[in-house]
Design an enzyme around this catalytic site. Structure first.
Site, PDB file in Angstrom:
ATOM      1  N   GLY A 180       0.834  -1.203   0.000  1.00 18.32           N
ATOM      2  CA  GLY A 180       0.000   0.000   0.000  1.00 18.32           C
ATOM      3  C   GLY A 180       0.865   1.248   0.000  1.00 18.32           C
ATOM      4  N   ARG A 266      -2.757   1.131   9.053  1.00 21.61           N
ATOM      5  CA  ARG A 266      -2.823   1.807  10.343  1.00 21.61           C
ATOM      6  C   ARG A 266      -4.173   1.555  11.003  1.00 21.61           C
ATOM      7  NH1 ARG A 266       1.357   5.011  11.329  1.00 21.61           N
ATOM      8  NH2 ARG A 266       0.235   6.114  12.983  1.00 21.61           N
ATOM      9  N   ASP A 305      -8.298   9.929  11.638  1.00 25.13           N
ATOM     10  CA  ASP A 305      -8.068   8.507  11.355  1.00 25.13           C
ATOM     11  C   ASP A 305      -8.955   7.555  12.148  1.00 25.13           C
ATOM     12  OD1 ASP A 305      -6.152   9.323   9.605  1.00 25.13           O
ATOM     13  OD2 ASP A 305      -4.439   8.446  10.662  1.00 25.13           O
ATOM     14  N   HIS A 436       3.304  26.645 -20.439  1.00 22.62           N
ATOM     15  CA  HIS A 436       4.274  25.793 -21.136  1.00 22.62           C
ATOM     16  C   HIS A 436       5.690  26.271 -20.817  1.00 22.62           C
ATOM     17  CE1 HIS A 436       5.997  23.338 -24.348  1.00 22.62           C
ATOM     18  NE2 HIS A 436       6.698  24.393 -24.712  1.00 22.62           N
TER      19      HIS A 436
END
Length: 459
Positions: A180, A266, A305, A436
Site C-alpha cells: 500500500g 494503520r 483517522d 508551457h
C-alpha cells in the site's frame, strides 16, 4: 500548559494531531474557549512519525538518485555514501521548525494546552490524570497507530514505519510486507539508498486502492528500478536473528534479508479510552460518525483517522476545521469524501482524486476514459520521467476521476481536485490555458483529447 484547577470549556479536544490542532485553532479564532489534550507531541503522527518525516526521507532519496544519475544529464556526479545521521539531522530539523511554529500558534491562540494521557470519562468530560476537563462539546481526535500482524514480534530486525524512521544504517536487503501507500514509499526510499528491496503484497496488485492502470505503471517502474514485487502472495511467518530475518511465504518461498518492514496499514487509537462507556459507538476500533462528524453520543464529535474513511492528514485537518465552525454555528457544508485528493510520494509519484475506472462503471454505468502519456509532455521529458494522466468521465458528462503517475505528479492534484469537485466537463478544462513547459499541461492536453480535440493523438 495545564492549569491546576478544573474548568468548563466550549470544546475539549482529545488529541493534538492534524484533526485536533486544526479544530482547536479554528475554534479559538471563532472566539470559543478551548482545551487541547495531547499525551505525546503537538502535531501528532503526521508531524512526528508520518507525513513530514517520511516525505523528508523521500526527498533525501530523490537527492541520492540525482547524484547517482547525474551523468545522463551531462553532469558528472557520483553517490559517495548515505550518511543516515546526516539524513536524520535534516529530517529532524524540518520537524523541529514546524513543531515550534505550531506550538507558537497554539500558545498565541490562548488555547489551554494540556499535556498528559486523556480519557473520555463522560459525554462532556475528559479526565487527564487527576484533572477533569468539562466541555459543552468534546472532539475525539486520537489518530492511528502502525499495525502489525499476530505472532510478529517487533525488534531490531522486524519493525514498522515508526522504527524505520530512526534507522541508523542502510540495510543491504529489505523485505517490505505490504504494497500500500506506506509500503511503496519506504520501498522507494530503501531502493534509492542502495538496498535490494522485495515487496510482498497479498492482494493482486500494488496500491490496490488506486486505479488498476496506475498499479500496472507503478509495477513496471519499480521493476525498472530493480524493486521486486511479489503480489498475490501471502506472508506466513518471520524468524529474526542477530544479523537478519528470514521471511516465509505461504507459497513455500523463503526470503532472507537484513530487515522486515511491516507496512500493513494503520489502526485507530481508541482502545481503553472510555469511548464506548460514554455512549460512543465503535466498530472494529473505529468511531462511527455521520457526515457532520457527530457520534452516537450527543455532545461528542470525532475526526481524522479514528473515523472510517481515508486515513489522510488533510482529511482530519479539514474535518477539524469543519467541526469547529459547525459548533460555532456557521453551518458549514459537510466534506465531500469523494473529492479528497490522494498522493503517494514514491518514485514515480501517484496522485489521484475521485473515482477509479472500476468505481465509475459501478456508479455511472456508461463511462469514457482517456490516458495522456507523459511522453508527449515537454517538462516530463526534461525530468526524464514516465507515466500518464488518466481521466474518467461519466458518459457525456463530468470528469469524475483523475489519476496521475510520474515524477512530481502530486503537485498537479490541486487542479485535479477542482475539476472533480466542481464537476467540470472536459470542454471546461480544455478552454483553460496551461503554462508551457509544465507538467500541468498534461492535464490540459488530456482534457483536450477527451473533449474531442486532441493535439497529440499519438501520445
Amino acid at each position: 500548559m495545564a492549569r491546576s484547577t478544573d474548568q468548563t470549556y466550549d470544546i475539549v479536544i482529545l488529541g493534538g494531531g492534524s484533526g485536533g490542532y486544526a479544530c482547536a485553532l479554528r475554534a479559538a479564532e471563532l472566539g470559543l474557549n478551548v482545551a487541547l489534550v495531547e499525551k505525546d507531541k503537538l502535531g501528532g503522527t503526521c508531524l512526528h512519525r508520518g507525513c513530514i518525516p517520511t516525505k523528508a526521507l523521500l526527498h533525501a532519496a530523490e537527492v541520492a538518485d540525482s547524484a547517482r544519475e547525474g551523468a545522463k544529464f551531462g553532469v558528472n556526479t557520483a553517490l559517495e555514501s548515505i550518511d543516515m545521521a546526516g539524513v536524520h539531522k535534516y529530517k529532524d530539523g524540518v520537524i523541529s521548525r514546524l513543531h515550534k511554529g505550531l506550538q507558537g500558534l497554539v500558545q498565541s491562540a490562548a488555547i489551554d494546552y494540556v499535556e498528559g494521557e486523556g480519557r473520555l470519562s463522560s459525554p462532556t468530560t475528559v479526565t487527564v490524570g487527576d484533572r477533569t476537563l468539562t466541555g459543552k462539546h468534546v472532539v475525539l481526535a486520537t489518530g492511528s497507530y502502525a499495525k502489525s500482524l499476530p505472532g510478529l514480534e517487533l525488534g531490531p530486525r522486524i519493525m514498522t514505519s515508526d522504527q524505520a524512521l530512526t534507522l541508523d544504517f542502510v540495510p543491504e536487503k529489505v523485505v517490505v510486507l505490504g504494497g500500500g501507500v506506506i509500503g511503496v514509499e519506504f520501498a522507494s526510499v530503501f531502493n534509492s539508498f542502495g538496498a535490494q528491496v522485495t515487496i510482498v503484497e497479498a492482494l493482486p496488485r500494488l496500491v490496490a486502492a488506486e486505479d488498476e492502470a496506475i498499479s500496472k505503471q507503478l509495477e513496471r517502474s519499480f521493476k525498472k528500478r530493480k524493486i521486486t514485487s511479489k503480489t498475490g502472495v501471502k506472508f506466513a511467518a518471520a524468524t529474526a536473528s542477530d544479523d537478519g530475518v528470514s521471511v516465509q511465504l505461504e507459497s513455500g518461498e523463503t526470503i532472507d534479508a537484513d530487515l522486515l518492514l511491516v507496512a500493513v496499514g494503520r489502526g485507530p487509537v481508541t482502545d481503553g479510552l472510555g469511548y464506548e462507556e460514554a455512549g460512543v459507538k465503535v466498530d472494529r476500533g473505529f468511531v462511527l460518525a455521520d457526515e457532520r462528524c457527530r457520534t452516537t453520543a450527543e455532545s461528542v464529535r470525532a475526526v481524522g483517522d479514528i473515523v472510517p474513511g481515508l486515513q489522510l492528514a488533510h482529511r482530519g485537518f479539514a474535518q477539524g476545521i469543519f467541526v469547529a465552525e459547525d459548533i460555532a454555528g456557521l453551518e458549514p457544508a459537510p466534506l465531500v469524501e469523494g473529492t479528497i485528493p490522494r498522493v503517494t510520494y514514491c518514485d514515480p509519484e501517484i496522485a489521484s482524486v475521485g473515482l477509479t475506472e472500476e468505481q465509475a462503471k459501478a456508479e455511472h454505468g456508461e463511462i469514457s476514459t482517456y490516458e495522456y502519456n507523459l511522453g508527449g509532455n515537454g517538462k516530463s521529458q526534461i525530468l526524464q520521467t514516465q507515466g500518464f494522466v488518466k481521466l474518467v468521465r461519466a458518459e457525456e458528462g463530468a470528469v469524475v476521476g483523475v489519476h496521475m503517475i510520474g515524477a512530481r505528479m502530486g503537485e498537479q492534484v490541486g487542479e485535479a481536485q477542482l475539476i472533480v469537485g466542481w464537476e467540470a466537463l472536459p470542454d471546461d478544462v480544455a478552454s483553460m490555458i496551461h503554462a508551457h513547459p509544465t507538467q500541468n499541461e498534461a492535464l490540459g492536453e488530456a482534457h483536450l483529447a477527451l473533449a474531442g480535440k486532441p493535439l497529440h493523438a499519438h501520445a
